[in-house]
Design an enzyme around this catalytic site. Structure first.
Site, PDB file in Angstrom:
ATOM      1  N   GLY A 104     -35.440  21.745  14.523  1.00 19.27           N
ATOM      2  CA  GLY A 104     -34.089  21.478  13.934  1.00 19.27           C
ATOM      3  C   GLY A 104     -33.020  22.570  14.179  1.00 19.27           C
ATOM      4  N   SER A 177     -27.437  26.263   4.344  1.00 18.57           N
ATOM      5  CA  SER A 177     -28.190  26.238   5.368  1.00 18.57           C
ATOM      6  C   SER A 177     -27.475  27.043   6.733  1.00 18.57           C
ATOM      7  CB  SER A 177     -28.033  24.788   6.071  1.00 18.57           C
ATOM      8  OG  SER A 177     -28.445  24.550   7.388  1.00 18.57           O
ATOM      9  N   ASP A 329     -38.607  29.378   4.667  1.00 17.45           N
ATOM     10  CA  ASP A 329     -39.997  28.830   5.483  1.00 17.45           C
ATOM     11  C   ASP A 329     -41.248  29.462   4.974  1.00 17.45           C
ATOM     12  OD1 ASP A 329     -38.232  27.345   7.452  1.00 17.45           O
ATOM     13  OD2 ASP A 329     -37.822  29.295   8.513  1.00 17.45           O
ATOM     14  N   LYS A 356     -37.681  19.580   6.048  1.00 21.04           N
ATOM     15  CA  LYS A 356     -38.091  20.457   6.971  1.00 21.04           C
ATOM     16  C   LYS A 356     -38.826  19.906   7.999  1.00 21.04           C
ATOM     17  CE  LYS A 356     -35.861  24.298   5.527  1.00 21.04           C
ATOM     18  NZ  LYS A 356     -34.689  24.661   6.592  1.00 21.04           N
ATOM     19  N   ARG A 360     -42.184  19.547   2.988  1.00 26.09           N
ATOM     20  CA  ARG A 360     -43.011  20.603   2.769  1.00 26.09           C
ATOM     21  C   ARG A 360     -43.453  20.841   1.172  1.00 26.09           C
ATOM     22  NH1 ARG A 360     -40.777  25.244   6.651  1.00 26.09           N
ATOM     23  NH2 ARG A 360     -41.996  24.436   8.850  1.00 26.09           N
ATOM     24  N   ARG A 404     -45.643  25.453  10.318  1.00 26.53           N
ATOM     25  CA  ARG A 404     -45.887  26.248   9.053  1.00 26.53           C
ATOM     26  C   ARG A 404     -46.913  25.797   8.208  1.00 26.53           C
ATOM     27  NH1 ARG A 404     -42.326  30.288  10.900  1.00 26.53           N
ATOM     28  NH2 ARG A 404     -40.360  29.413  11.425  1.00 26.53           N
TER      29      ARG A 404
END
Ligand code: S3P
Length: 450
Positions: A104, A177, A329, A356, A360, A404
Protein backbone atom coordinates in the site's frame (compact mmCIF):
# COMPACT_ATOMS: atom_id res chain seq x y z
CA UNK A 1 2.98 -12.28 -4.55
CA UNK A 2 1.64 -13.48 -7.94
CA UNK A 3 -1.86 -14.90 -7.57
CA UNK A 4 -0.96 -18.04 -9.53
CA UNK A 5 1.40 -18.98 -6.69
CA UNK A 6 -1.27 -18.76 -4.02
CA UNK A 7 -2.13 -22.44 -4.44
CA UNK A 8 1.43 -23.30 -3.34
CA UNK A 9 0.93 -22.06 0.20
CA UNK A 10 3.70 -22.68 2.74
CA UNK A 11 2.07 -23.64 6.05
CA UNK A 12 4.03 -23.08 9.27
CA UNK A 13 3.51 -24.65 12.66
CA UNK A 14 4.80 -22.62 15.59
CA UNK A 15 5.36 -24.63 18.77
CA UNK A 16 6.51 -23.87 22.31
CA UNK A 17 10.25 -23.23 22.48
CA UNK A 18 12.33 -25.86 24.25
CA UNK A 19 14.28 -23.23 26.19
CA UNK A 20 14.13 -19.48 26.85
CA UNK A 21 15.06 -17.17 23.97
CA UNK A 22 18.52 -15.68 24.29
CA UNK A 23 21.01 -13.61 22.30
CA UNK A 24 21.19 -10.54 20.07
CA UNK A 25 19.82 -9.95 16.60
CA UNK A 26 19.51 -7.07 14.14
CA UNK A 27 16.28 -7.04 12.15
CA UNK A 28 16.11 -5.76 8.54
CA UNK A 29 15.85 -2.11 7.52
CA UNK A 30 12.83 0.09 8.03
CA UNK A 31 10.22 -0.43 5.33
CA UNK A 32 8.86 3.11 5.34
CA UNK A 33 12.30 4.67 5.07
CA UNK A 34 13.40 2.14 2.43
CA UNK A 35 10.51 2.96 0.06
CA UNK A 36 11.07 6.68 0.49
CA UNK A 37 14.83 6.47 -0.05
CA UNK A 38 14.32 4.81 -3.44
CA UNK A 39 11.64 7.28 -4.52
CA UNK A 40 13.43 10.42 -3.37
CA UNK A 41 16.77 9.08 -4.63
CA UNK A 42 15.13 8.69 -8.05
CA UNK A 43 13.91 12.31 -7.92
CA UNK A 44 17.24 13.77 -6.80
CA UNK A 45 20.03 15.00 -9.02
CA UNK A 46 23.06 12.73 -8.73
CA UNK A 47 23.84 9.42 -7.06
CA UNK A 48 22.20 8.37 -3.80
CA UNK A 49 23.83 5.59 -1.86
CA UNK A 50 21.61 3.60 0.52
CA UNK A 51 22.89 1.25 3.21
CA UNK A 52 20.66 -1.07 5.19
CA UNK A 53 17.83 -1.01 2.62
CA UNK A 54 15.11 -3.55 3.41
CA UNK A 55 15.29 -6.18 0.68
CA UNK A 56 11.75 -7.46 1.23
CA UNK A 57 9.34 -8.03 -1.66
CA UNK A 58 7.50 -4.75 -0.98
CA UNK A 59 10.60 -2.62 -1.36
CA UNK A 60 11.89 -4.61 -4.33
CA UNK A 61 8.63 -3.67 -6.08
CA UNK A 62 9.40 0.01 -5.45
CA UNK A 63 12.94 -0.47 -6.78
CA UNK A 64 11.58 -2.08 -9.97
CA UNK A 65 9.00 0.70 -10.38
CA UNK A 66 11.58 3.49 -10.07
CA UNK A 67 13.77 1.68 -12.61
CA UNK A 68 10.78 1.38 -14.98
CA UNK A 69 10.27 5.14 -14.59
CA UNK A 70 13.79 5.87 -15.77
CA UNK A 71 15.97 6.07 -12.64
CA UNK A 72 19.10 3.95 -12.27
CA UNK A 73 18.56 1.54 -9.37
CA UNK A 74 21.18 -1.06 -8.69
CA UNK A 75 22.24 -3.35 -5.86
CA UNK A 76 25.97 -3.69 -5.25
CA UNK A 77 27.47 -6.99 -4.12
CA UNK A 78 28.26 -5.51 -0.70
CA UNK A 79 24.55 -4.81 -0.12
CA UNK A 80 24.63 -1.06 -0.88
CA UNK A 81 21.95 0.26 -3.20
CA UNK A 82 22.85 2.95 -5.73
CA UNK A 83 20.15 5.21 -7.16
CA UNK A 84 20.97 7.52 -10.06
CA UNK A 85 18.27 10.15 -9.91
CA UNK A 86 16.66 12.03 -12.80
CA UNK A 87 15.69 15.19 -10.90
CA UNK A 88 12.25 16.45 -9.82
CA UNK A 89 9.85 16.09 -12.77
CA UNK A 90 12.35 13.99 -14.73
CA UNK A 91 10.69 10.56 -14.64
CA UNK A 92 9.61 9.00 -17.95
CA UNK A 93 6.51 7.05 -18.99
CA UNK A 94 6.92 3.39 -18.03
CA UNK A 95 6.68 0.82 -20.83
CA UNK A 96 4.53 -1.59 -18.81
CA UNK A 97 2.15 -1.83 -15.88
CA UNK A 98 3.82 -1.02 -12.54
CA UNK A 99 3.17 -3.92 -10.15
CA UNK A 100 3.47 -2.86 -6.51
CA UNK A 101 2.91 -6.34 -5.12
CA UNK A 102 1.49 -6.26 -1.59
CA UNK A 103 2.55 -2.71 -0.77
CA UNK A 104 0.00 0.00 0.00
CA UNK A 105 2.84 2.40 0.79
CA UNK A 106 4.52 1.85 -2.58
CA UNK A 107 1.25 2.27 -4.49
CA UNK A 108 -0.07 5.31 -2.64
CA UNK A 109 3.15 7.26 -2.25
CA UNK A 110 4.19 6.56 -5.84
CA UNK A 111 0.79 7.82 -7.03
CA UNK A 112 1.76 11.12 -5.43
CA UNK A 113 4.95 11.23 -7.47
CA UNK A 114 3.13 10.28 -10.68
CA UNK A 115 0.31 12.80 -10.14
CA UNK A 116 2.56 15.64 -11.25
CA UNK A 117 4.46 13.88 -14.04
CA UNK A 118 2.59 14.55 -17.31
CA UNK A 119 2.27 10.99 -18.65
CA UNK A 120 0.07 7.98 -18.08
CA UNK A 121 1.02 5.05 -15.85
CA UNK A 122 -0.90 1.89 -14.99
CA UNK A 123 -0.63 0.44 -11.50
CA UNK A 124 -1.62 -2.89 -10.07
CA UNK A 125 -0.78 -5.16 -7.15
CA UNK A 126 -1.55 -8.53 -5.59
CA UNK A 127 -5.01 -9.73 -4.53
CA UNK A 128 -4.66 -7.94 -1.15
CA UNK A 129 -3.53 -4.60 -2.60
CA UNK A 130 -6.29 -4.70 -5.22
CA UNK A 131 -8.90 -4.63 -2.43
CA UNK A 132 -7.43 -1.59 -0.66
CA UNK A 133 -8.93 1.91 -0.85
CA UNK A 134 -7.10 4.31 -3.16
CA UNK A 135 -9.61 7.19 -3.08
CA UNK A 136 -7.85 8.49 -0.02
CA UNK A 137 -5.02 9.45 -2.40
CA UNK A 138 -6.79 9.88 -5.75
CA UNK A 139 -9.12 12.53 -4.20
CA UNK A 140 -6.39 14.92 -3.02
CA UNK A 141 -4.15 14.18 -6.02
CA UNK A 142 -6.98 15.11 -8.42
CA UNK A 143 -6.84 18.59 -6.92
CA UNK A 144 -3.34 19.01 -8.38
CA UNK A 145 -4.88 18.30 -11.82
CA UNK A 146 -4.06 14.57 -12.07
CA UNK A 147 -6.66 12.27 -13.66
CA UNK A 148 -7.43 8.73 -12.51
CA UNK A 149 -9.35 5.84 -13.94
CA UNK A 150 -9.90 3.19 -11.30
CA UNK A 151 -11.85 0.01 -10.75
CA UNK A 152 -15.13 0.20 -8.91
CA UNK A 153 -14.61 1.49 -5.36
CA UNK A 154 -11.48 3.42 -6.35
CA UNK A 155 -9.35 0.29 -6.36
CA UNK A 156 -6.39 -1.00 -8.35
CA UNK A 157 -5.68 -1.64 -11.17
CA UNK A 158 -5.85 2.04 -12.06
CA UNK A 159 -4.46 4.49 -14.59
CA UNK A 160 -3.05 7.86 -13.57
CA UNK A 161 -2.33 10.72 -15.94
CA UNK A 162 -0.22 13.31 -14.22
CA UNK A 163 -1.07 17.02 -14.36
CA UNK A 164 0.65 19.05 -17.09
CA UNK A 165 0.26 22.33 -15.18
CA UNK A 166 -0.12 21.24 -11.55
CA UNK A 167 -1.63 23.65 -9.04
CA UNK A 168 -0.53 23.59 -5.39
CA UNK A 169 -2.92 22.22 -2.81
CA UNK A 170 -3.69 22.70 0.86
CA UNK A 171 -5.13 19.48 2.18
CA UNK A 172 -6.41 18.38 5.58
CA UNK A 173 -6.08 14.63 6.03
CA UNK A 174 -9.47 13.02 6.69
CA UNK A 175 -7.72 9.92 8.11
CA UNK A 176 -4.44 9.82 10.03
CA UNK A 177 -2.30 8.34 7.26
CA UNK A 178 1.38 8.94 6.56
CA UNK A 179 0.87 7.36 3.16
CA UNK A 180 -1.69 9.99 2.17
CA UNK A 181 0.39 12.81 3.66
CA UNK A 182 3.43 11.58 1.75
CA UNK A 183 1.52 11.21 -1.52
CA UNK A 184 0.36 14.84 -1.31
CA UNK A 185 3.81 16.15 -0.36
CA UNK A 186 5.52 14.24 -3.16
CA UNK A 187 2.95 15.53 -5.67
CA UNK A 188 3.90 18.99 -4.39
CA UNK A 189 7.53 18.42 -5.39
CA UNK A 190 6.87 19.03 -9.09
CA UNK A 191 4.30 21.76 -8.45
CA UNK A 192 5.11 25.47 -8.36
CA UNK A 193 4.29 27.26 -5.08
CA UNK A 194 3.58 25.84 -1.65
CA UNK A 195 1.82 22.54 -0.96
CA UNK A 196 0.44 22.16 2.56
CA UNK A 197 -0.78 19.12 4.45
CA UNK A 198 -2.60 19.49 7.75
CA UNK A 199 -2.76 16.44 9.97
CA UNK A 200 -4.94 16.54 13.05
CA UNK A 201 -3.02 13.62 14.56
CA UNK A 202 0.71 13.36 14.00
CA UNK A 203 1.73 10.41 11.78
CA UNK A 204 5.19 9.07 10.96
CA UNK A 205 7.34 11.88 9.58
CA UNK A 206 9.96 10.04 7.51
CA UNK A 207 8.93 11.85 4.32
CA UNK A 208 9.37 15.31 5.85
CA UNK A 209 12.72 14.35 7.37
CA UNK A 210 14.02 12.85 4.16
CA UNK A 211 12.83 15.75 1.99
CA UNK A 212 14.84 18.03 4.26
CA UNK A 213 17.82 15.66 4.05
CA UNK A 214 17.70 15.96 0.23
CA UNK A 215 17.65 19.76 0.44
CA UNK A 216 13.95 20.60 0.01
CA UNK A 217 12.43 23.36 2.10
CA UNK A 218 9.83 21.84 4.45
CA UNK A 219 8.21 23.86 7.22
CA UNK A 220 6.58 21.93 10.06
CA UNK A 221 4.35 23.86 12.48
CA UNK A 222 2.73 22.15 15.46
CA UNK A 223 -1.03 22.57 15.68
CA UNK A 224 -3.33 21.15 18.35
CA UNK A 225 -2.56 17.38 18.41
CA UNK A 226 -1.01 17.43 14.96
CA UNK A 227 1.04 19.36 12.44
CA UNK A 228 0.87 21.68 9.47
CA UNK A 229 3.51 20.77 6.89
CA UNK A 230 4.40 23.07 4.01
CA UNK A 231 6.68 22.14 1.13
CA UNK A 232 8.08 24.66 -1.33
CA UNK A 233 7.66 23.13 -4.78
CA UNK A 234 10.17 22.51 -7.56
CA UNK A 235 13.28 22.32 -5.40
CA UNK A 236 16.45 20.81 -6.75
CA UNK A 237 16.79 17.67 -4.65
CA UNK A 238 20.43 16.81 -4.15
CA UNK A 239 21.48 13.16 -3.88
CA UNK A 240 22.36 12.24 -0.29
CA UNK A 241 23.59 9.17 1.55
CA UNK A 242 20.90 7.27 3.48
CA UNK A 243 21.52 4.82 6.33
CA UNK A 244 18.30 2.91 6.95
CA UNK A 245 17.78 1.99 10.63
CA UNK A 246 16.34 -1.38 11.66
CA UNK A 247 12.55 -1.46 11.46
CA UNK A 248 10.80 -1.13 14.82
CA UNK A 249 7.75 -2.74 13.22
CA UNK A 250 9.84 -5.87 12.55
CA UNK A 251 11.69 -5.66 15.89
CA UNK A 252 8.23 -5.76 17.52
CA UNK A 253 7.87 -9.50 16.85
CA UNK A 254 11.18 -10.38 18.48
CA UNK A 255 10.51 -8.04 21.40
CA UNK A 256 7.11 -9.59 22.16
CA UNK A 257 8.56 -13.09 21.75
CA UNK A 258 11.24 -12.18 24.31
CA UNK A 259 8.56 -10.95 26.71
CA UNK A 260 6.21 -13.95 26.51
CA UNK A 261 8.63 -16.91 26.36
CA UNK A 262 9.40 -17.50 30.05
CA UNK A 263 12.99 -16.89 31.16
CA UNK A 264 14.01 -15.12 27.92
CA UNK A 265 16.49 -12.29 27.67
CA UNK A 266 17.21 -10.91 24.21
CA UNK A 267 18.55 -7.77 22.56
CA UNK A 268 17.38 -6.28 19.27
CA UNK A 269 20.12 -4.01 17.98
CA UNK A 270 20.02 -0.58 16.36
CA UNK A 271 16.24 -0.25 16.30
CA UNK A 272 14.93 2.97 14.73
CA UNK A 273 13.18 4.95 17.48
CA UNK A 274 11.65 7.84 15.57
CA UNK A 275 9.16 9.22 18.13
CA UNK A 276 6.33 8.88 15.59
CA UNK A 277 6.86 5.09 15.63
CA UNK A 278 7.37 4.09 19.25
CA UNK A 279 3.79 3.65 20.52
CA UNK A 280 4.29 -0.10 21.02
CA UNK A 281 7.15 0.46 23.47
CA UNK A 282 5.00 2.88 25.48
CA UNK A 283 2.20 0.29 25.67
CA UNK A 284 4.45 -2.61 26.61
CA UNK A 285 6.13 -0.54 29.33
CA UNK A 286 2.72 0.44 30.71
CA UNK A 287 1.94 -3.28 30.81
CA UNK A 288 5.02 -3.80 32.98
CA UNK A 289 7.46 -5.04 30.33
CA UNK A 290 11.15 -5.01 31.21
CA UNK A 291 12.61 -3.14 28.21
CA UNK A 292 15.89 -1.26 28.50
CA UNK A 293 17.28 1.14 25.89
CA UNK A 294 21.03 0.72 25.48
CA UNK A 295 23.57 2.65 23.36
CA UNK A 296 21.14 5.40 22.39
CA UNK A 297 22.53 7.26 19.38
CA UNK A 298 21.57 9.00 16.13
CA UNK A 299 22.23 7.17 12.85
CA UNK A 300 21.39 8.67 9.47
CA UNK A 301 19.28 11.39 11.11
CA UNK A 302 17.05 8.96 13.04
CA UNK A 303 17.38 8.07 16.76
CA UNK A 304 18.31 4.41 17.32
CA UNK A 305 19.04 2.19 20.33
CA UNK A 306 19.62 -1.44 21.22
CA UNK A 307 16.55 -2.76 23.04
CA UNK A 308 17.07 -5.41 25.71
CA UNK A 309 13.98 -7.23 26.92
CA UNK A 310 13.46 -9.73 29.71
CA UNK A 311 10.39 -11.97 29.96
CA UNK A 312 7.95 -11.39 32.78
CA UNK A 313 4.29 -11.25 33.63
CA UNK A 314 2.47 -8.42 31.84
CA UNK A 315 -0.64 -6.61 33.04
CA UNK A 316 -3.57 -5.51 30.86
CA UNK A 317 -3.75 -1.83 29.89
CA UNK A 318 -6.07 0.72 28.36
CA UNK A 319 -4.49 1.91 25.10
CA UNK A 320 -5.70 5.37 24.03
CA UNK A 321 -6.84 6.00 20.45
CA UNK A 322 -4.40 8.88 19.92
CA UNK A 323 -1.54 6.41 20.15
CA UNK A 324 -2.74 4.47 17.09
CA UNK A 325 -0.78 6.36 14.39
CA UNK A 326 2.50 5.72 16.23
CA UNK A 327 1.97 1.95 16.34
CA UNK A 328 -0.59 1.24 13.65
CA UNK A 329 1.23 -1.86 12.35
CA UNK A 330 1.91 -3.25 15.83
CA UNK A 331 -1.62 -4.01 17.05
CA UNK A 332 -1.71 -7.67 16.01
CA UNK A 333 1.44 -8.43 18.00
CA UNK A 334 0.35 -6.20 20.90
CA UNK A 335 -2.90 -8.16 21.01
CA UNK A 336 -0.84 -11.36 21.21
CA UNK A 337 1.13 -9.88 24.14
CA UNK A 338 -2.19 -8.87 25.74
CA UNK A 339 -3.43 -12.45 25.52
CA UNK A 340 -0.57 -13.48 27.87
CA UNK A 341 -1.12 -10.52 30.21
CA UNK A 342 -3.10 -10.56 33.42
CA UNK A 343 -6.41 -8.76 32.96
CA UNK A 344 -8.11 -6.74 30.26
CA UNK A 345 -6.38 -4.81 27.51
CA UNK A 346 -8.57 -2.41 25.56
CA UNK A 347 -7.05 -1.05 22.35
CA UNK A 348 -9.13 1.93 21.29
CA UNK A 349 -9.77 3.58 17.96
CA UNK A 350 -8.54 0.93 15.50
CA UNK A 351 -10.72 1.78 12.47
CA UNK A 352 -7.67 2.01 10.19
CA UNK A 353 -6.78 -1.61 10.95
CA UNK A 354 -9.70 -2.68 8.79
CA UNK A 355 -7.99 -1.40 5.61
CA UNK A 356 -4.49 -2.80 6.02
CA UNK A 357 -3.06 -5.75 4.05
CA UNK A 358 -6.07 -7.59 5.49
CA UNK A 359 -8.81 -6.55 7.92
CA UNK A 360 -6.52 -6.83 10.93
CA UNK A 361 -9.19 -5.94 13.46
CA UNK A 362 -11.40 -8.87 12.50
CA UNK A 363 -8.46 -11.16 11.71
CA UNK A 364 -6.73 -10.57 15.05
CA UNK A 365 -9.95 -11.16 16.99
CA UNK A 366 -10.70 -14.34 15.00
CA UNK A 367 -7.15 -15.64 15.38
CA UNK A 368 -7.06 -15.06 19.13
CA UNK A 369 -10.49 -16.65 19.55
CA UNK A 370 -9.28 -19.69 17.60
CA UNK A 371 -6.44 -19.92 20.14
CA UNK A 372 -8.80 -19.94 23.12
CA UNK A 373 -8.47 -16.26 24.06
CA UNK A 374 -11.44 -14.26 25.33
CA UNK A 375 -11.61 -11.41 22.84
CA UNK A 376 -14.20 -8.95 21.54
CA UNK A 377 -14.53 -6.14 19.03
CA UNK A 378 -16.69 -3.24 20.24
CA UNK A 379 -17.04 -0.56 17.59
CA UNK A 380 -13.43 0.21 16.62
CA UNK A 381 -11.99 -1.16 19.88
CA UNK A 382 -10.31 -4.52 20.40
CA UNK A 383 -10.67 -6.03 23.86
CA UNK A 384 -8.48 -8.91 24.99
CA UNK A 385 -8.85 -10.65 28.34
CA UNK A 386 -5.56 -12.28 29.27
CA UNK A 387 -5.15 -14.89 31.98
CA UNK A 388 -1.67 -13.91 33.13
CA UNK A 389 -0.09 -16.89 31.43
CA UNK A 390 -0.09 -18.89 28.22
CA UNK A 391 -3.38 -19.06 26.30
CA UNK A 392 -4.48 -22.42 24.89
CA UNK A 393 -3.21 -21.89 21.33
CA UNK A 394 -4.06 -24.64 18.88
CA UNK A 395 -5.73 -22.36 16.30
CA UNK A 396 -5.39 -22.38 12.54
CA UNK A 397 -4.65 -18.84 11.36
CA UNK A 398 -5.57 -17.69 7.86
CA UNK A 399 -2.86 -15.16 7.06
CA UNK A 400 -4.74 -13.68 4.05
CA UNK A 401 -1.63 -12.29 2.28
CA UNK A 402 -0.79 -10.35 5.45
CA UNK A 403 2.82 -10.54 6.66
CA UNK A 404 2.19 -9.00 10.07
CA UNK A 405 -0.71 -11.30 10.90
CA UNK A 406 1.55 -14.23 10.02
CA UNK A 407 4.41 -13.06 12.25
CA UNK A 408 2.19 -12.07 15.19
CA UNK A 409 0.62 -15.52 15.39
CA UNK A 410 3.94 -17.27 14.73
CA UNK A 411 5.20 -15.46 17.85
CA UNK A 412 2.14 -16.53 19.83
CA UNK A 413 2.81 -20.21 19.13
CA UNK A 414 6.28 -19.94 20.75
CA UNK A 415 4.64 -19.66 24.17
CA UNK A 416 0.99 -20.82 23.93
CA UNK A 417 0.10 -24.21 25.42
CA UNK A 418 -0.60 -25.88 22.04
CA UNK A 419 1.06 -25.00 18.70
CA UNK A 420 -0.38 -22.32 16.40
CA UNK A 421 -0.71 -23.18 12.71
CA UNK A 422 -0.42 -20.63 9.90
CA UNK A 423 -2.06 -21.62 6.61
CA UNK A 424 0.59 -19.68 4.68
CA UNK A 425 3.78 -18.08 5.98
CA UNK A 426 5.07 -16.79 2.63
CA UNK A 427 3.65 -13.25 3.10
CA UNK A 428 6.35 -12.74 5.77
CA UNK A 429 8.84 -12.14 2.94
CA UNK A 430 7.12 -8.87 2.01
CA UNK A 431 8.60 -7.06 5.02
CA UNK A 432 10.87 -9.42 6.97
CA UNK A 433 13.01 -11.67 4.79
CA UNK A 434 14.93 -14.04 7.05
CA UNK A 435 12.37 -13.90 9.89
CA UNK A 436 12.52 -17.66 10.53
CA UNK A 437 16.33 -18.08 10.60
CA UNK A 438 16.80 -14.87 12.60
CA UNK A 439 14.23 -15.87 15.23
CA UNK A 440 15.80 -19.33 15.29
CA UNK A 441 19.12 -17.74 16.23
CA UNK A 442 17.36 -16.66 19.43
CA UNK A 443 16.12 -20.22 19.93
CA UNK A 444 12.62 -20.03 18.41
CA UNK A 445 12.90 -23.43 16.75
CA UNK A 446 10.60 -22.59 13.79
CA UNK A 447 10.63 -25.18 11.01
CA UNK A 448 11.92 -23.75 7.72
CA UNK A 449 9.23 -22.20 5.52
CA UNK A 450 8.67 -24.61 2.60
C1 S3P B 1 3.28 3.59 6.24
C2 S3P B 1 2.20 4.13 6.88
C3 S3P B 1 1.16 3.31 7.54
C4 S3P B 1 1.61 1.89 7.79
C5 S3P B 1 2.35 1.30 6.63
C6 S3P B 1 3.55 2.14 6.26
C7 S3P B 1 4.22 4.49 5.55
O1 S3P B 1 0.02 3.31 6.72
O2 S3P B 1 0.51 1.07 8.11
O3 S3P B 1 2.78 -0.02 6.93
O4 S3P B 1 5.32 4.05 5.20
O5 S3P B 1 3.86 5.67 5.34
P1 S3P B 1 -1.02 4.53 6.77
O6 S3P B 1 -0.26 5.75 6.54
O7 S3P B 1 -2.01 4.31 5.67
O8 S3P B 1 -1.66 4.45 8.13
Amino acid sequence: MPDDLISHAAPLTSSRTKAPLAGSIRVPGDKSISHRSLMLGALAVGRTEITGLLEGEDVLCTAAAMRALGAGVERRKDGRWIVDGVGVGGLAEPGDVLDLGNSGTAARVLLGVLATHPFTSFLTGDASLRTRPMRRVTDPLSRFGARFSTRDGGRLPLAVTGATDPVPVEYTLPVPSAQVKSAVLLAGLNTPGETTVIEKEATRDHTERMLGHFGASVRVEPIEGGRRITLTGQPELKAAAIAVPADISSAAFALVAGLIVPGSEITVEAVGLNPSRTGLLACLKEMGADIVHQNERVEGGEPVADLRVRAGVLAGADIPPERAPSMIDEYPVLAVAASFAKGRTRMRGLAELRVKESDRLTGTAEGLAACGVKVAVEGDDLIVDGIGGPPAGGGLIRTRLDHRMAMAFAVMGLASAAPVQLDDARPIATSFPGFVPLMNRLGAGFPEIG
